[in-house]
Design a protein around this motif. Structure first.
Motif: not given
Ligand code: CP
Length: 312
Positions: A8-11, A112-123
């Motif tokens: 949940l990074t953006d409404l 932009g940090i949330m998109a970067a983190l979401a893209a590499k979020l561990p399974p």
């Protein structure tokens, strides 16, 4: 940015049904029954609070929310962490995931940090934004809308005036996105030219005249000047600002609806955007917003749990 159910990074990317479901769940968590019925929901889980910017309300309400759902809470102190040795936040999350931490709540100054983190979020892990640069503060937007709803105001048909430093405000972006999705009647963005968003950046009508912006408003959402996100040279003269955009009981009562509600995400610069007398004004809902923040964060963690399923 694409929202997945485990972030949940953006409404702005949530559809109406998802927003309503989250708000309904948060409303349930404001009552003692739901809170006690779910006190073991996150038992055996750990929630990591990775705050790389200062916070009082968001940090402690996430901590309370996680503890009330039975989770262990890990708090991160950036200056005492391996960030000082060059470790990135992606690596921190991956390191904690190796310890079976599955819930990550992140506040960071970088757009932009949330998109970067979401893209590499561990399974098998979940990511929640607790505030990202100027881009968004989704749980704040949810608690703002919940607070309005709990005062029996249906969002469609409402006239909402967001007043202050909108250009640098992630709170304004999240609130505006949620209000638009829920069908707000009219959204006004009121502030001096330098504090208005670039055209098209936010839904709503930009206005520089505060009295006109308040005229007939049902809800006023005041914002503080985000000094930490602007050059010192861009700061307005505070006396001029107070005269032009400071809210007082007299000013609100002269222009807004007689039952208008006043919100502010906090912290407040009393005597700048709000006259000190407003602290005890019956329709100033700042403390209710803070209280509702715990319920919203419980609802968000519960939604993440629903997606991830039980820990195996
Ligand atoms: N509204 C808000 O985000 O406050 P904190 O910075 O205290 O968390």
């Amino acid at each position: 940015m694409t929202e997945t159910p485990r972030s949940l990074t953006d409404l702005a990317t949530l559809d109406r049904a998802t927003l309503v479901r989250l708000l309904d769940s948060a409303e349930e968590f404001t009552g003692p029954e739901a809170a006690s019925a779910h006190r073991d929901l996150l038992a055996g889980e750990a929630v990591a609070l990775l705050f790389c910017e200062p916070s009082t309300r968001t940090h402690f309400s996430f901590e309370l929310a996680a503890k009330r759902l039975g989770a262990d809470v890990l708090s991160f102190h950036e200056a005492a962490s391996s960030h000082t040795k060059g470790e990135t936040l992606v690596e921190t999350i991956s390191t904690l995931a190796a310890m079976n931490v599955r819930y990550f709540v992140v506040r960071h100054a970088e757009d932009g940090i949330m998109a970067a983190l979401a893209a590499k979020l561990p399974p098998g892990t979940a990511l929640v934004s607790a505030g990202e640069g100027t881009l968004g503060h989704p749980t704040q937007g949810l608690l703002d809308v919940l607070t309005i709803r709990l005062h029996q105001r249906e969002i469609p048909g409402l006239t909402v005036a967001i007043v202050g430093d909108i250009a640098h405000s992630r709170v304004a972006r999240s609130a505006a996105a949620a209000l638009q999705t829920l069908g707000v009647g009219a959204l006004r963005l009121v502030g001096p030219e330098a504090f208005l968003p670039a055209p098209g950046q936010l839904p709503g009508t930009a206005m520089t005249d505060l009295d006109a912006g308040l005229e007939g408003a049902d809800v006023i959402m005041a914002l503080r000047i985000q000094r930490e996100r602007m050059e010192a040279s861009a700061l307005p003269d505070l006396d001029d600002y107070r005269r032009g955009y400071g809210l007082s009981i007299e000013r609100i009562e002269a222009h807004a609806k007689p039952d208008a509600l006043l919100l502010h995400p906090g912290p407040v610069n009393w005597g700048v955007e709000l006259a000190p007398e407003l602290a005890d004004w019956p329709r100033c809902l700042i403390r209710e917003q803070v209280r509702n923040g715990v319920a919203v964060r419980m609802a968000v963690l519960a939604r993440m749990h629903e997606t991830l399923g039980p820990h195996v």
